[in-house]
Design a protein around this motif. Structure first.
Motif, short mmCIF file in Angstrom:
data_model
loop_
_atom_site.label_atom_id
_atom_site.label_comp_id
_atom_site.label_asym_id
_atom_site.label_seq_id
_atom_site.Cartn_x
_atom_site.Cartn_y
_atom_site.Cartn_z
N LEU A 522 36.89 -20.74 -14.76
CA LEU A 522 38.24 -20.90 -14.46
C LEU A 522 39.04 -21.66 -15.37
CD1 LEU A 522 37.45 -21.97 -10.78
CD2 LEU A 522 37.93 -19.78 -11.75
N GLY A 523 38.92 -21.46 -16.68
CA GLY A 523 39.78 -22.17 -17.83
C GLY A 523 39.45 -23.54 -18.30
N ALA A 524 38.23 -24.06 -17.72
CA ALA A 524 37.84 -25.52 -18.24
C ALA A 524 37.68 -25.83 -19.54
CB ALA A 524 36.54 -25.72 -17.21
N PRO A 525 38.03 -26.96 -19.89
CA PRO A 525 37.81 -27.16 -21.31
C PRO A 525 36.32 -27.04 -21.88
CG PRO A 525 38.99 -29.04 -20.30
CD PRO A 525 38.93 -28.12 -19.20
N GLN A 526 36.05 -26.67 -23.05
CA GLN A 526 34.80 -26.49 -23.42
C GLN A 526 33.88 -27.51 -23.23
OE1 GLN A 526 34.34 -25.27 -27.63
NE2 GLN A 526 35.33 -23.34 -26.99
N GLU A 527 34.54 -28.82 -23.61
CA GLU A 527 33.48 -30.12 -23.58
C GLU A 527 33.27 -30.34 -21.98
OE1 GLU A 527 36.56 -29.56 -24.71
OE2 GLU A 527 37.92 -31.32 -23.99
N GLU A 528 33.94 -29.86 -21.06
CA GLU A 528 33.60 -30.02 -19.66
C GLU A 528 32.40 -29.13 -19.19
OE1 GLU A 528 34.52 -32.60 -18.13
OE2 GLU A 528 35.92 -33.49 -19.45
N ILE A 529 32.04 -28.06 -19.89
CA ILE A 529 31.31 -27.23 -19.61
C ILE A 529 30.00 -27.46 -20.12
CG2 ILE A 529 30.54 -24.70 -19.35
CD1 ILE A 529 33.33 -24.07 -20.14
N LYS A 530 28.93 -28.38 -19.23
CA LYS A 530 27.54 -28.86 -19.66
C LYS A 530 26.62 -27.99 -19.20
CE LYS A 530 29.78 -33.25 -20.79
NZ LYS A 530 30.10 -34.47 -20.38
N ARG A 531 25.36 -28.47 -19.47
CA ARG A 531 24.18 -27.64 -19.44
C ARG A 531 24.23 -27.45 -17.78
NH1 ARG A 531 21.10 -26.81 -23.52
NH2 ARG A 531 19.48 -26.06 -22.40
N ASP A 532 24.51 -28.73 -16.76
CA ASP A 532 24.17 -28.52 -15.45
C ASP A 532 25.38 -27.55 -14.81
OD1 ASP A 532 21.98 -30.06 -15.51
OD2 ASP A 532 22.81 -31.80 -14.83
N ASN A 533 26.46 -27.62 -15.51
CA ASN A 533 27.55 -26.59 -15.05
C ASN A 533 27.01 -24.96 -15.33
OD1 ASN A 533 28.93 -28.96 -16.33
ND2 ASN A 533 30.03 -28.36 -14.45
N VAL A 534 26.42 -24.88 -16.42
CA VAL A 534 26.17 -23.63 -16.81
C VAL A 534 24.93 -22.95 -15.71
CG1 VAL A 534 25.04 -22.01 -18.48
CG2 VAL A 534 26.82 -23.82 -19.21
N LYS A 535 23.92 -24.08 -15.63
CA LYS A 535 22.84 -23.78 -14.57
C LYS A 535 23.33 -23.29 -13.25
CE LYS A 535 19.37 -26.71 -16.90
NZ LYS A 535 18.76 -27.83 -16.79
N GLU A 536 24.61 -24.15 -12.87
CA GLU A 536 25.06 -24.06 -11.42
C GLU A 536 25.65 -22.47 -11.40
OE1 GLU A 536 27.79 -26.90 -9.06
OE2 GLU A 536 29.01 -25.87 -10.65
N PHE A 537 26.33 -22.03 -12.31
CA PHE A 537 26.78 -20.60 -12.56
C PHE A 537 25.65 -19.90 -12.46
CE2 PHE A 537 27.73 -16.95 -15.08
CZ PHE A 537 28.47 -16.34 -14.31
N ILE A 538 24.66 -19.93 -13.31
CA ILE A 538 23.50 -19.07 -13.30
C ILE A 538 22.84 -18.99 -11.93
CG2 ILE A 538 21.17 -18.47 -14.47
CD1 ILE A 538 22.44 -19.92 -16.91
N GLN A 539 22.57 -20.06 -11.22
CA GLN A 539 22.11 -19.94 -10.17
C GLN A 539 22.58 -19.09 -8.95
OE1 GLN A 539 21.76 -24.13 -8.77
NE2 GLN A 539 19.70 -23.97 -8.62
N TRP A 540 24.05 -19.18 -9.11
CA TRP A 540 24.70 -18.43 -8.20
C TRP A 540 24.62 -16.87 -8.65
CZ3 TRP A 540 29.21 -15.59 -9.65
CH2 TRP A 540 29.88 -14.76 -8.73
N ALA A 541 24.85 -16.68 -9.84
CA ALA A 541 24.90 -15.15 -10.42
C ALA A 541 23.39 -14.55 -10.35
CB ALA A 541 25.40 -15.31 -11.79
N PHE A 542 22.54 -15.34 -10.56
CA PHE A 542 21.18 -14.58 -10.56
C PHE A 542 20.18 -14.87 -9.45
CE2 PHE A 542 23.11 -14.52 -14.73
CZ PHE A 542 23.08 -12.87 -15.02
N PHE A 543 20.36 -16.07 -8.85
CA PHE A 543 19.77 -16.58 -7.75
C PHE A 543 20.14 -16.48 -6.51
CE2 PHE A 543 16.10 -18.59 -10.33
CZ PHE A 543 16.70 -18.70 -11.56
N ASN A 544 21.27 -16.00 -6.29
CA ASN A 544 22.17 -15.93 -5.13
C ASN A 544 22.11 -17.29 -4.29
OD1 ASN A 544 23.07 -13.42 -5.30
ND2 ASN A 544 21.04 -12.60 -4.27
N ARG A 545 22.39 -18.26 -4.90
CA ARG A 545 22.38 -19.59 -4.12
C ARG A 545 23.02 -20.58 -4.77
NH1 ARG A 545 18.90 -23.57 -5.72
NH2 ARG A 545 17.04 -22.96 -6.97
N GLY A 546 23.30 -21.84 -4.09
CA GLY A 546 23.98 -22.95 -4.75
C GLY A 546 22.82 -23.85 -4.59
#
Ligand SMILES: NC(=O)c1ccc[n+]([C@@H]2O[C@H](COP(=O)([O-])OP(=O)(O)OC[C@H]3O[C@@H](n4cnc5c(N)ncnc54)[C@H](OP(=O)(O)O)[C@@H]3O)[C@@H](O)[C@H]2O)c1
Length: 929
Positions: A522-546
């Motif tokens: 959602l347009g967040a600055p690059q430096e705010e997108i850290k590992r756990d943020n990416v994991k959170e996204f992947i969890q939703w996208a490929f694991f169907n969960r939060g």
């Protein structure tokens, strides 16, 4: 010489002891001397002789007299003393002229009045009184250097017309009234003026009040209004000029009142707010305007000039509005004439006006018509009171009154007032506590316009709509929108190999990794997108969960590393402030839709119904018991005899009569149902299209209605298996074992399911996917553009407001749209001829990426040489146009129809843009058998 505590001191003040004031007591034989000294001790005794009207001495004569010899104390009693002195002469006159009853009546009236006023005898100034609570009722009130008679005479005769006005004003003047209250709006100034003339009472003895009518509020017309009143009254001045009401009416011809068909006056809202300006125009009448005014009247009617002391006042002004006048006033209002009686004591207004030096005159002091306060036949509430009590109560509060009557006896009665005790005053003032306030002249009823804050008259129908809308908001929208926020039931989590396979498939086609991350985050600055943020996204996208990473961390790390390779940088450990788009986990954004909006949807539904009927389609409804499960309700569906074999899905069917072609199944996108597709659907067999195919009949069409994405309030989207089963039952019901599938936008989601479902997959022959949203669904564009993009352009606003924020649509996407279930890959299309129609300016789908993806490795296309076509830009740069956009449609394998200048769904708008799409549908139908 002493009686009842009163005495006279004998003193020789006059030697005139003649037979006229001496006598012999017949019983005792003692000489009697009338109270000669009391007569002559007051210089005013002589005035008593002149006072009776027959002697024609005007008040100015008295004033002149007193400019030399001041009134003796106590001045309050001056008039009554004078009346007493004149009684002797009046009695004499009555005796001398017995045939003139008016002389005798005059004396008896005067006696009655004095007795009523001094029921306990005369109370000397500072002396002791037999009734300490008794109060002397004022005969007049001094206001801004003028004296307003305490009891005036009202002239408004309402429905009875003005037939009795002249006669009653005449009688009123004859019985001693000296204040006449009229108004231009009463339409009786002429009669009032005539009565004043005929009464013989000198003009300067009469206090005349008239009022500025509501159709004359325009400041430029105020002076003319007074001139008109004076002309009609045939008077050269009035004593008091009131603004009749703060609000103004729209003026018709000759300043008549314009009225609505229901008879209520039309309010002039602008002038109604401008009453302070109207007041300022009235002020001009007093200063410079005064001379001009009189000048005018003299020139037109030859009236005599009198020194004019015009007073201005208000009528029916609340505290708020009086304050507004005081804010602008150079000349303060002398009077505010308002409805006032024991049922409407208006104590606050009275206190306010008294503090501001504004005198209150009570109109309808008896309760107006039908005289609730005094008329035993009135059906209005409240205890009955004697009219004299009502009027005395007012006077004792410092309020003058203008009661109206046409009966002479009542005229006298209404002036024969006596003071009432403090206890009685209090009990009258308390009446309102049990009755509640009663406003007999309630402008709300009378004109549909309150005296408080101006508010326009709201027609009943608007009120009904407002109530219905409020109820709909409270009873439907609020609870339903809360209910829709419930958590989504996600599909079962795929196995690790399935996840990996999906991840790799997606990974292979991410044309612009930075934009990919930017949109999903959602347009967040690059430096705010850290590992756990990416994991959170992947969890939703490929694991169907939060939730937290847990056991999956190792797998998540693997994917995160892959993303790092993709973007060419490392993600910092930990969690930044970035929020990612997790469509089915995030709260649902939706907006309230009015009942009126749903009525519009219902109307468009009706138009669709008519359009499709005319195009030879039949509507197939579900069970009538489901009538109330779809809002807006569809009364037209009751007219159909055709039933859908499905429980939830309704559809339109045009029978299939061709023996050479396949029928067509059409599934619409998000929007207002089938309305935008009526032309498209009816043109599948249009004569405009080439007919060399020799079909020998018509191509049957089934157009499904997907209500959860059609701006309705209804059930949630069906689970893919349920929907596929319903569609299969519909096709079977019509004996269609194979159909050409045409979908638009969201319809492609259902296409994905139909292809994946074992029962329906064999039923789908070739396909035409128009603006499909399912291809490359792993890219953020569709989810972001549809649900999160802040709208900028008009079409983005339109999409955002009407589609994205619709309750049903928002809920369908946020709780029932699982991208990994809906995504359509190129390989899913294999084995069928498929045409994908893409719009170059699509505001939802990244059509450039979709087209490129579909064109990549398309061998058929390569055969024909998928060359890039060089082109020059406007500023001379060499551009390379992708050949796949310009390839001729072949009807074999995967075809792309590229519409450079169209936006999402615009292909349906014109026959020219529809034609190539229809051609593909017909060609597939022709070749399918
Ligand atoms: N500024 C304004 O907006 C405004 C509004 C309303 C009124 N006004 C002024 O206030 C005046 C008085 O108001 P109003 O005429 O509506 O009402 P009112 O004076 O309170 O009552 C008049 C009614 O009372 C009856 N009545 C009079 N004296 C009576 C008595 N002694 N015993 C029993 N019944 C008696 C009259 O009938 P009979 O005639 O049959 O005796 C008439 O029906 C108006 O005429 C008008 O000048 C001003």
């Amino acid at each position: 010489m002493e009686s009842g505590g009163r005495f006279i001191k004998p003193s020789l003040v006059h030697g005139d002891l003649w037979y006229g004031n001496a006598a012999i007591n017949s019983e005792t034989g003692c000489p009697l001397v009338y109270d000669a000294s009391s007569f002559y001790a007051h210089n005013e005794y002589e005035l008593g002789n002149w006072r009776p009207e027959r002697n024609k001495f005007s008040r100015s004569y008295f004033n002149a007299y007193h400019s030399h010899i001041p009134k003796s104390a106590p001045e309050d009693d001056y008039d009554d003393r004078n009346a007493l002195y004149s009684m002797r002469f009046n009695l004499q006159a009555a005796a001398i002229f017995p045939k003139k009853p008016s002389y005798r009546d005059l004396v008896t009236d005067e006696m009655k009045r004095l007795i009523a006023k001094y029921p306990n005898g005369y109370e000397e100034e500072g002396g002791n009184s037999t009734t300490p609570t008794a109060q002397i009722l004022p005969r007049s009130f001094d206001v801004n250097e003028v004296s307003i008679p305490a009891v005036g005479f009202g002239t408004f005769q309402g429905d009875n017309g003005n037939g009795q006005v002249k006669e009653s004003v005449l009688k009123a003047l004859q019985t001693g009234y000296r204040h006449i209250d009229t108004a231009s709006a009463y339409g009786n100034e002429k009669e009032v003026g005539e009565a004043i003339k005929e009464s013989g009472v000198l003009r300067e003895e009469i206090f005349v009040t008239t009022k500025l009518a509501q159709t004359w509020h325009n400041p430029s017309e105020v002076e003319e209004a007074l001139v008109q009143s004076l002309k009609t009254l045939k008077l050269d001045y009035v004593d008091l000029y009131l603004m009749h009401f703060p609000h103004a009416y729209s003026a018709g011809p000759n300043h008549s009142t314009l009225r609505h068909p229901n008879g209520k006056p039309a309010i002039d809202y602008e002038l109604s707010r401008a009453y302070p300006q109207t007041w300022q125009a009235m002020e001009k009448l007093v200063d410079s305007g005064k001379a001009r005014l009189i000048g005018k009247i003299i020139s037109s009617q030859h009236f005599t000039v009198h020194p004019v002391n015009l007073k201005l006042g208000l009528s029916n002004f609340s505290i708020i509005k009086t304050k507004r006048i005081l804010e602008v006033a150079r000349i303060r209002p002398a009077v505010n004439q308002v409805e006032m009686h024991p049922y409407l004591p208006q104590q606050e207004l009275l206190d306010f006006c008294s503090a501001e030096g504004i005198h209150i005159t009570a109109h309808q002091p008896l309760g107006g018509r039908p005289v609730a306060a005094v008329n035993p036949n009135s059906d209005r509430p409240g205890p009955l009171l004697d009219s004299t009590i009502l009027l005395s109560w007012a006077l004792q509060r410092g309020v003058s009154v203008v009661p109206k009557t046409v009966q002479e006896i009542r005229m006298i009665e209404n002036r024969a007032l006596s003071s009432i005790s403090g206890e009685h005053m209090t009990s009258i003032s308390k009446i309102v506590e049990s009755t509640g306030t009663i406003r007999y002249l309630d402008p709300k009823e009378h004109i549909g316009y309150g005296l408080g804050i101006p508010r326009p008259h709201i027609p009943l129908v608007i009120n009904i709509i407002a109530v219905a809308e409020s109820l709909f908001y409270l009873v439907a929208f609020l609870p339903y929108s809360t209910y829709l926020q419930r958590a989504a039931v996600h599909p079962p989590v795929p196995s690790r190999p399935e996840r990996k396979a999906l991840f790799e498939k997606c990974y292979k086609f991410i044309p612009d990794p930075e934009t990919y991350l930017d949109r999903w985050f959602l347009g967040a600055p690059q430096e705010e997108i850290k590992r756990d943020n990416v994991k959170e996204f992947i969890q939703w996208a490929f694991f169907n969960r939060g939730g937290e990473a847990g056991d999956d961390d190792e797998e998540l790390e693997e994917y995160v590393t892959a993303y790092e390779t993709l973007v060419g940088r490392k993600f910092e450990p930990g969690r930044g402030n970035a929020e990612c788009l997790r469509l089915t986990l995030d709260p649902i954004d939706m907006l309230h839709r009015s009942l009126a909006w749903y009525m519009c949807v219902g109307f468009v539904d009706l138009l669709t119904y008519i359009g499709l009927l005319r195009a030879g389609f039949h509507f197939h409804r579900t069970s009538l018991s489901r009538f109330f499960t779809l809002f807006p309700f569809r009364p037209q569906t009751i007219l159909t005899t055709k039933r859908s074999p499905a429980k939830y899905t309704t559809y339109w069917h045009r029978p299939h009569t061709s023996t050479t072609h396949l029928p067509v199944l059409f599934i619409h996108g998000i929007g207002i149902g089938l309305y935008p597709y009526v032309s498209f659907l009816s043109e599948i067999n249009s004569a405009d299209l080439p007919s060399e195919d020799g079909s020998g009949g018509q191509i049957g069409v089934i157009a499904l209605e997907i209500h959860p994405v059609s701006f309705r309030l209804t059930h949630a989207p069906l689970a893919p298996a349920v929907l596929c089963a319903e569609i299969a039952s519909i096709l079977n019901h019509h004996g269609y074992s194979r159909v050409v599938l045409a979908t638009h936008s969201y319809g492609s989601v259902i296409a994905t399911h139909l292809l994946a479902h074992t029962e329906t997959a064999p039923m789908i022959a070739d396909m035409v996917l128009i603006d499909p949203v399912t291809i490359l669904l792993h890219l953020p564009d569709v989810a972001y553009n549809f649900t999160r993009r802040p709208p900028q352009s008009a079409s983005e606003h339109q999409l955002w407001y009407f589609a994205s924020m619709d309750m049903g649509v928002a809920h369908s996407l946020a709780r029932h749209f699982f991208w990994s279930e809906n995504v359509l890959w190129k390989e899913d299309l294999e084995g069928r001829d498929v045409t994908v129609s893409l719009a170059g300016r699509d505001l939802i789908v990244n059509t450039q990426a979709v087209g490129q993806y579909l064109a990549d490795g398309n061998e058929d296309a390569d055969e024909e040489g998928d060359e890039e076509v060089p082109e020059m830009s406007e500023d001379g740069d060499l551009l390379v146009q992708e050949g796949w956009k310009h390839r001729t449609w072949r009807g074999k394998g995967l075809d792309i129809l590229w519409f450079d200048n169209l936006d999402h769904a615009q292909v349906f708008d014109t026959p020219t843009t529809r034609r190539p799409v229809l051609k593909a549908v017909r060609a597939y139908a022709a070749s399918g058998l």
